[in-house]
Design a protein around this motif. Structure first.
Motif, PDB file in Angstrom:
ATOM      1  N   ARG A  65      13.134  34.930 103.607  1.00 32.02           N
ATOM      2  CA  ARG A  65      12.498  34.382 102.231  1.00 32.02           C
ATOM      3  C   ARG A  65      11.194  34.535 102.277  1.00 32.02           C
ATOM      4  N   LYS A  66      10.516  34.384 103.637  1.00 35.16           N
ATOM      5  CA  LYS A  66       8.874  34.586 103.844  1.00 35.16           C
ATOM      6  C   LYS A  66       8.519  36.039 103.169  1.00 35.16           C
TER       7      LYS A  66
ATOM      8  N   ASP B 277      17.156  33.815 107.904  1.00 31.20           N
ATOM      9  CA  ASP B 277      17.208  33.453 106.349  1.00 31.20           C
ATOM     10  C   ASP B 277      15.722  32.959 106.162  1.00 31.20           C
ATOM     11  N   ALA B 278      15.007  32.121 107.090  1.00 31.79           N
ATOM     12  CA  ALA B 278      13.661  31.555 106.822  1.00 31.79           C
ATOM     13  C   ALA B 278      12.691  32.628 106.588  1.00 31.79           C
ATOM     14  N   GLU B 279      12.857  33.643 107.571  1.00 34.68           N
ATOM     15  CA  GLU B 279      12.121  34.985 107.728  1.00 34.68           C
ATOM     16  C   GLU B 279      12.100  35.763 106.474  1.00 34.68           C
TER      17      GLU B 279
ATOM     18  N   THR C 246      19.728  33.438  98.837  1.00 38.04           N
ATOM     19  CA  THR C 246      19.685  32.227  99.764  1.00 38.04           C
ATOM     20  C   THR C 246      20.619  31.221  99.373  1.00 38.04           C
TER      21      THR C 246
END
Length: 207
Positions: free
Chosen positions: A164-165, A160-162, A129
């Motif tokens: 990373r989760k 990207d946020a998903e 990321t």
């Protein structure tokens, strides 16, 4: 042997991170590079037979092939039926070579890991990321696309946020190479302690 799935959206620094894993002595399978290699040799005759006029001098003309299949779901499926078995054979050889070398960890560099369900066939997922601003700056600096094309690509990728989760490990490339090397060293220490998560058979992860 533990299998790490390496992924990340466009411009996040995934290719650089893959090189740093290789620098650390980890065998890396690059799905995109494997496709390129097939297009420059083994797959070209079958692709020419299926899509006449999309090769030249024994190599696939990628822009021509893309233009032929991009808006045709049946053509994309036909192309996948040609390429995926060949990719499977190249992955099998990669795993056999890594096993023979007693590699404790290998990396599968797969841009569309989540989009193809590949996270179920690795032991842990590494997501690369960076800030949205840096992502945009990096991609536009390449000079190969404009903002509209970049936005269209980002819209098709898992956010990207998903990613990373859903990751086991996150590598932030915003602050230079040395912090990335440190993060890779930490990942390699940790992943060998983790239980094997994938099925016993080698993963058949599409690119």
């Amino acid at each position: 042997m533990r299998i790490l799935g390496l992924t990340g959206s466009i411009g996040m620094g995934k290719s650089t991170t893959a090189k740093l894993f290789a620098e650390a002595g980890v065998p890396v399978y690059d799905a995109d590079a494997a496709v390129h290699q097939l297009y420059e040799g083994e797959a070209a005759p079958a692709i020419e037979a299926a899509f006449p006029g999309t090769t030249a001098n024994g190599k696939v003309d990628r822009p021509k092939l893309s233009a032929r299949v991009v808006h045709d779901a049946a053509a994309i499926k036909q192309l996948e039926q040609i390429v995926h078995p060949m990719l499977g054979a190249s992955r099998k050889k990669f795993f056999a070579d890594a096993e023979a070398a007693n590699a404790p960890v290998v990396v599968l560099d797969i841009p569309l890991l989540f989009e193809t369900g590949g996270e179920t066939r690795v032991d842990a997922v590494v997501v690369v990321t960076a800030s949205p601003e840096l992502q945009r700056e990096r991609v536009l600096a390449r000079g190969t696309m404009d903002e509209a094309k970049l936005d269209a690509i980002i819209a098709k990728q898992t956010p990207d946020a998903e990613k990373r989760k859903r990751a086991d490990f996150v590598v932030d490339t915003s602050h230079g190479l040395d912090p990335v090397r440190a993060q890779i060293a930490h990942i390699l220490d940790e992943v060998v302690k983790m239980p094997q998560r994938r099925p016993d058979s080698p993963p058949d992860t599409a690119s």
